[in-house]
Design a protein around this motif. Structure first.
Motif, PDB file in Angstrom:
ATOM      1  N   VAL A  19      40.729  45.381  34.716  1.00  0.00           N
ATOM      2  CA  VAL A  19      39.444  45.243  33.846  1.00  0.00           C
ATOM      3  C   VAL A  19      38.797  46.298  33.213  1.00  0.00           C
ATOM      4  O   VAL A  19      38.380  47.252  33.625  1.00  0.00           O
ATOM      5  CB  VAL A  19      38.367  44.229  34.517  1.00  0.00           C
ATOM      6  N   LYS A  20      38.738  46.124  31.768  1.00  0.00           N
ATOM      7  CA  LYS A  20      37.880  47.074  31.041  1.00  0.00           C
ATOM      8  C   LYS A  20      36.731  46.832  30.283  1.00  0.00           C
ATOM      9  O   LYS A  20      35.700  46.820  30.838  1.00  0.00           O
ATOM     10  CB  LYS A  20      39.048  47.504  29.795  1.00  0.00           C
ATOM     11  N   THR A  25      44.971  42.193  44.465  1.00  0.00           N
ATOM     12  CA  THR A  25      43.779  41.684  43.822  1.00  0.00           C
ATOM     13  C   THR A  25      42.923  43.005  43.448  1.00  0.00           C
ATOM     14  O   THR A  25      42.371  42.930  42.303  1.00  0.00           O
ATOM     15  CB  THR A  25      42.926  41.293  45.054  1.00  0.00           C
ATOM     16  N   LYS A  26      42.812  44.024  44.103  1.00  0.00           N
ATOM     17  CA  LYS A  26      42.127  45.207  43.818  1.00  0.00           C
ATOM     18  C   LYS A  26      42.734  45.743  42.472  1.00  0.00           C
ATOM     19  O   LYS A  26      42.042  46.434  41.557  1.00  0.00           O
ATOM     20  CB  LYS A  26      41.937  46.092  44.591  1.00  0.00           C
ATOM     21  N   VAL A  53      40.774  38.330  32.571  1.00  0.00           N
ATOM     22  CA  VAL A  53      39.695  38.965  32.516  1.00  0.00           C
ATOM     23  C   VAL A  53      40.021  40.334  31.789  1.00  0.00           C
ATOM     24  O   VAL A  53      40.762  40.943  32.636  1.00  0.00           O
ATOM     25  CB  VAL A  53      38.569  39.195  33.724  1.00  0.00           C
ATOM     26  N   MET A 102      42.787  35.198  37.383  1.00  0.00           N
ATOM     27  CA  MET A 102      42.491  34.468  38.373  1.00  0.00           C
ATOM     28  C   MET A 102      42.919  32.913  38.047  1.00  0.00           C
ATOM     29  O   MET A 102      42.586  32.478  37.114  1.00  0.00           O
ATOM     30  CB  MET A 102      41.107  34.417  38.445  1.00  0.00           C
ATOM     31  N   LEU A 151      43.000  41.124  34.474  1.00  0.00           N
ATOM     32  CA  LEU A 151      42.820  40.670  35.959  1.00  0.00           C
ATOM     33  C   LEU A 151      43.040  39.076  35.696  1.00  0.00           C
ATOM     34  O   LEU A 151      42.514  38.454  34.757  1.00  0.00           O
ATOM     35  CB  LEU A 151      41.276  40.632  36.367  1.00  0.00           C
ATOM     36  N   VAL A 199      44.419  35.763  42.670  1.00  0.00           N
ATOM     37  CA  VAL A 199      43.588  36.760  42.134  1.00  0.00           C
ATOM     38  C   VAL A 199      44.305  38.061  41.996  1.00  0.00           C
ATOM     39  O   VAL A 199      44.672  38.835  43.206  1.00  0.00           O
ATOM     40  CB  VAL A 199      42.149  36.974  42.763  1.00  0.00           C
ATOM     41  N   GLY A 218      35.540  43.599  30.261  1.00  0.00           N
ATOM     42  CA  GLY A 218      34.967  42.380  30.813  1.00  0.00           C
ATOM     43  C   GLY A 218      34.659  41.007  30.318  1.00  0.00           C
ATOM     44  O   GLY A 218      34.147  40.284  30.669  1.00  0.00           O
ATOM     45  N   ILE A 220      41.602  43.902  39.741  1.00  0.00           N
ATOM     46  CA  ILE A 220      40.151  44.166  39.312  1.00  0.00           C
ATOM     47  C   ILE A 220      40.136  45.521  38.510  1.00  0.00           C
ATOM     48  O   ILE A 220      39.298  45.798  37.617  1.00  0.00           O
ATOM     49  CB  ILE A 220      39.432  44.050  40.488  1.00  0.00           C
TER      50      ILE A 220
END
Lengths: 293, 293, 293, 293
Positions: free
Chosen positions: D37-38, D30-31, D292, D273, D271, D137, D40, D34
Motif C-alpha cells: 500500500v502506498k 497478508t503483510k 488498495v 481484499m 493490497l 487478504v 492508500g 499490506i
C-alpha cells in the motif's frame, strides 16, 4: 410386505404413457361432468395464493413482488396516457393449492410406468412432467368427512376404506372410469382456526388406494397437505399412498383445496375443471380448480 | 381527443365493483358455453411455461429450479420407501399465457371503476386485484384473422373494426352478454418460425373497443403480446385499447394464447374455462385456458 | 421533541453528497486501519448465509437453488472433460449480515442530505443507493458489551451513552474521523442458544447518536438486528437511532455481524474492510466484513 | 493427452482440505499485501450488479425487487416517525463479478482434492463450498494485456504463457507464495463498447496453468467470463484451464472484474481484499474485490 408389482397400472395405457389414470378421462367422462351441471354456478377451489400458508414444512412460502406500481407514478413517474402495474411471484409449485405431476414421486428409483427417477435432474423432469398432463374436465364426486357426525368433524384422523365406501354409498352416485374423487377432511378449516398445524392432518388411510383405483377414479383431491393421512406412521415409507396410488396406479393427486363452499352446497357431483400450468420440466403446478354446480 | 368519461362502464355493476365486465358472466352465459360443447374434446390454450419466451420486452423470463430431484438419490440420498422431486418457479405473472387483473392498467391515475392507482403499491393491489377475479366459465367465440386470405395471414398488421365485424358475421353466431372473444392474429406462429419479434405484433386496432363492449363481451384474448396491435402508434398512449376497453369498459384481457389447435378445429364456439390463480394483491395470473369443443 | 434539523450533517460534504459520513474515510483513515494490523490474521464477520436466520420479522429467509449439480451427472448427463455446478440465491439484501444504504431510511419524507423518499420507487433508489457507497477500508474500534460483567452479558437491554463512553475509555484508543465503531451486544449468541428471538434485542440506546457522530465514526455495526436496541419503545418512531444517526448524521449501519471470534481475540483495534455489492438501485447489500488483526 | 494425475496439488494441504491454494495465503502474504500500500486509495473492482450483464450464456440475469419504497408512502402509507425501503435480489452467484468455489468444477467425477462430484446435489455442495473459502487478504499482482501494444489491445485472443512471462518480468516484481494474479484482457471494455459478446473472449491460454501454480499464486482473476480464453477450442473439454488450474492445482478463479481504473493507475502491486459471502452449500459468490493502492 405385499408385492406391489402386480398391483399397478404400469403398461395399461402403453409403455410410453406419461399421464397415468388421467387417460381414463375420455369425452364420455367430460360429458358426464357436463351433464352434472344444474344451476350453473362456478366455485373456485383454491386457497388464496400468498405467503401466509398453509405449506408443507420443507417448502418456503410464496413471495410476491411488484416491478411497477401506482406508488411509482405518485412519486414522479409520468404516465404516457397509460400507467401500469406489473408483478412477479416466486412459488414452490406445491406451495399453495396444487396438482402433483406423476414425476413428483418414486420408489425403488422408479416412478409411474417404471420410468427411472434419473429422468428428473436439476434441469427438470423429462418424463411424466406437469407439461405432459393436459387439461382435466370431468365429473367430480365429493365426499365430506368433516360434516356433522363425520369421522373428521373435530379431529385429524385417518379415514378408513370402510368409511370411504360408506360415504360413497350415501351419495347414491355410481362412480365411472375417469371421475375425480374430492375429499373434505376439515383440516384446512381447523388450520385456519388455529386448531391444526402442518405437522398432522386428517386424510385417507393408504389402504384406500385399491378402492380408489378400482372405482376408476383418475384423480383424488383433498383439503389437506397430502390427501393421505399424515405424517405417515410407517418408518419405511413417508408417503405410502403416494406410492400405492400415484406411483403404482397413476392416479393424480391435488392438495390444499378449499372445499368449504362445496360442503355448504350439499352437492356431491359437479363438473370439475382443472388446468395445470404447462411448466416445462415441472413436477407440479399451482391450480385453481373450478367446480361448476 | 374524444372524451372517454362518458364512454365507460364505471358504476354499471356498482360503485364498489372490482370485476368489471366479468359481471356479464352469469349462469346463463355459463350454460350457453356448456351448450356449445359437441364432441367433448378439451384443448389447452397456453404456451409452454419456460424461459424460452415469448415475453414482452420489459419482463424477465420465467425461471424453474428443482429443490429435490432424482440426481440427489443417484448421488447418495437414501429413499425411505419413497423418493420425491420438488420445484420452484420465478414467474412474472404476465410472462407466459396470462390474464390481466383490472388493476394492471390506469390512465390519469384511475383504473377500472375510478379506483386510484394509489391502491397499487409494493404490497400489491388492494382493489381490482387478480384475487377478486374469480373463475371464468362461459362461451368462447373464436375469430381467426391469420387463416387463408386473412388480413394477418402473412404479416403483423392492425385488424380494423370492419374486419372484426366481417369475421364475426361469417361465424353466423350471435354474441351475447358474457361471451369471450378469442382472436387469432398469427403472431405467435410467426414468432416461433423466427418471422416475428416481440417488437411488433398484429392485433386489434384500438377502434375495436366500442364494438367489443357493445357486443357484450366480458373478455378478449389473443395469441399476441397485448391483444391490441403493437407497438402503439400514439406518442401520447402506449396502450390505447387497454385504456379504452379494460380501464374504461372493464373488459378483461388475456394474452399469449396458443390458438393453433383451435384454428385447425374449424370451430368458432365452444366452452371456455379460465381459472386465474388467486394471487393476493396480484395484477395478473398465468393461466392455461381450456376450450372444450 | 428536540428539533433535529440543526443536529445533522446535511450539506457537510456537499449538497449532492450521497455517501454521508463515509466521506470521513480518507487515505489517512485507511492507513490508520492498516497500521492497526499486528499479527496479520483475517477474521470474517458474517453469519452463514442460509435460510436458517436470524432475520428481521418482515423479511423472507434467503433461498438457495442449484441449477446444475453432481447429481445431474450421476443421473446420466455426460461430462465433456468437464463437469460443473451452478447456483442461484434469492436474498433480501438485509436478510443476512448486511450494510444499509443511506436510502434505506427516511423521516418526514426525507432521507440523508434531504433527498426525497420519492427517489426510491419500484425501480430502486436513484439517490443514496448502495451502488454509490464504495469500498470501506478503515480502522475498526471494537467494544464488547456482552463480555464478563458487561451490561448485556446475560440479557437484552439498551446500552446507554454512559456505558458506551466507559467501554470506549477502557480501550485507551483515540477515535479519529473515519473510524468504524463495532459493538457486541451478545444477542446473536443468545439467539443461537435459543435464549433470544428476533422480537427483542440488546443494542445501543438512541441517545448514543450524538456521541457516535462527535467521535467522528463513519460507520457503526453490531451483532444484532438493528444496532439500536429494539423494538423501539417510542410509539412515534420505530427506529429512532436510524433516524438520528443514519438519516441525520449520515453514519452508515451494518447489522447481524458475528463478533464471537473478535471477542475472543481481546483486540480492540484492527483493519476493517467492508465491500458492499454495487447493486444498482439497491438499498442494502449482504456483506462479509473482514477484520485483520 | 498429458497425465494430469501427477500434476496436481491434491493432498498438499491435507487429505481433508477444501480450500486449495488459498492455503498459500498466510500472515506473511497478508503483510506483503499490506506493505504494497502506498497512497492508500481503495478501488472497487466489481461491475455494477444489475440485469444488464455481461453474463455467461446459460445463466439468467440478476433481478432486483423493492418490497417497500418511497412510492408506498407517497401513495398513502403512513410513516411512524420513520419510513423505509427494503429490497430483494435474485442472483446467479456467477452472474456478476464473482469468485468460484472449488466445488464449481470437476472432471471424471472428481473435484479439487479428489472429492466426488456427488458431494454437490440440489441441497448444495457439502465439500469445497464457498462457505469453506474464508476471507482473502493478500498482495495482488496486476498484468495488463490490453494496454498499448498489448496482445489484446484490440482483439479477443488467447494470451500465451510466453506473453504471461514477459508481462510479469516487466513489473520487476517477485511473485511469492500466496499472491493473487490479476489479468486485464480488455474484453469487458470491448463488451461495453459493443465490440465483443459473451460468445468469445480474450483470456489466458490453458497452458498458463503450470506457470501460475509454480509462481505460487493462490488466486487468478480477470475482466472476462472465465479467466481462460473462450470458448475452448477443445471438443473434449469445455474449460481446460478450470480443470488444470482450479480442479487440479486448487487455484481459485475470480471473473468479470472491472480493471479499468487499475489499468489507469499504472500500479502492478497492491493490497487485494476479497470477501466471499458464506453461502451455505454455495458454489460461488458475488464479490466486490478491493485493491488498495
Amino acid at each position: 410386505m405385499v408385492d406391489k408389482v402386480s398391483r399397478n397400472n404400469w403398461g395399461k395405457w402403453g409403455e410410453d404413457d406419461q399421464r397415468g389414470a388421467l387417460n381414463r378421462i375420455d369425452v364420455a367422462a367430460t360429458k358426464r361432468g357436463i351433464a352434472a351441471v344444474k344451476a350453473g354456478h362456478s366455485l373456485p377451489l383454491a386457497i388464496p395464493l400468498s405467503s401466509k400458508g398453509p405449506i408443507a414444512g420443507m417448502r418456503a412460502n410464496p413471495q410476491h413482488f411488484m416491478t411497477r406500481d401506482g406508488g411509482d407514478y405518485c412519486a414522479g413517474l409520468k404516465e404516457k396516457g397509460f400507467g401500469y402495474a406489473d408483478d412477479v411471484v416466486i412459488l414452490p409449485t406445491h406451495g399453495t393449492t396444487h396438482i402433483d405431476a406423476l414425476a413428483h414421486v418414486w420408489s425403488d428409483g422408479k416412478m409411474w410406468n417404471g420410468y427411472s427417477c434419473n429422468q428428473v435432474t436439476s434441469r427438470g423432469a423429462s418424463k411424466c412432467s406437469i407439461e405432459s398432463m393436459g387439461p382435466i374436465v370431468t365429473r367430480g364426486i365429493f365426499l365430506d368427512f368433516a360434516g356433522p357426525d363425520g369421522p373428521c368433524e373435530f379431529e385429524d384422523v385417518a379415514i378408513s376404506v370402510e368409511q370411504l365406501q360408506l360415504a360413497y354409498e350415501r351419495t347414491e352416485l355410481q362412480a365411472e372410469s375417469g371421475d375425480a374423487l374430492i375429499v373434505r377432511t376439515g383440516w384446512l378449516q381447523r388450520w385456519r382456526n388455529g386448531q391444526a398445524k402442518e405437522t398432522l392432518w386428517a386424510g385417507l388411510d393408504p389402504d384406500c388406494a385399491d378402492w380408489i383405483n378400482e372405482k376408476g377414479f383418475a384423480l383424488v383431491a383433498a383439503d389437506n397437505i397430502a390427501v393421505e393421512f399424515g405424517p405417515s406412521p410407517l418408518a419405511c415409507n413417508a408417503a405410502p399412498m403416494h406410492v400405492a396410488l400415484m406411483r403404482n396406479f397413476g392416479v393424480v393427486f391435488m392438495e390444499l383445496l378449499d372445499l368449504e363452499a362445496l360442503a355448504i352446497s350439499a352437492r356431491h357431483d359437479f363438473l370439475l375443471m382443472v388446468s395445470p400450468l404447462p411448466i416445462v420440466g415441472g413436477v407440479g403446478s399451482p391450480v385453481n380448480p373450478i367446480a361448476v354446480l
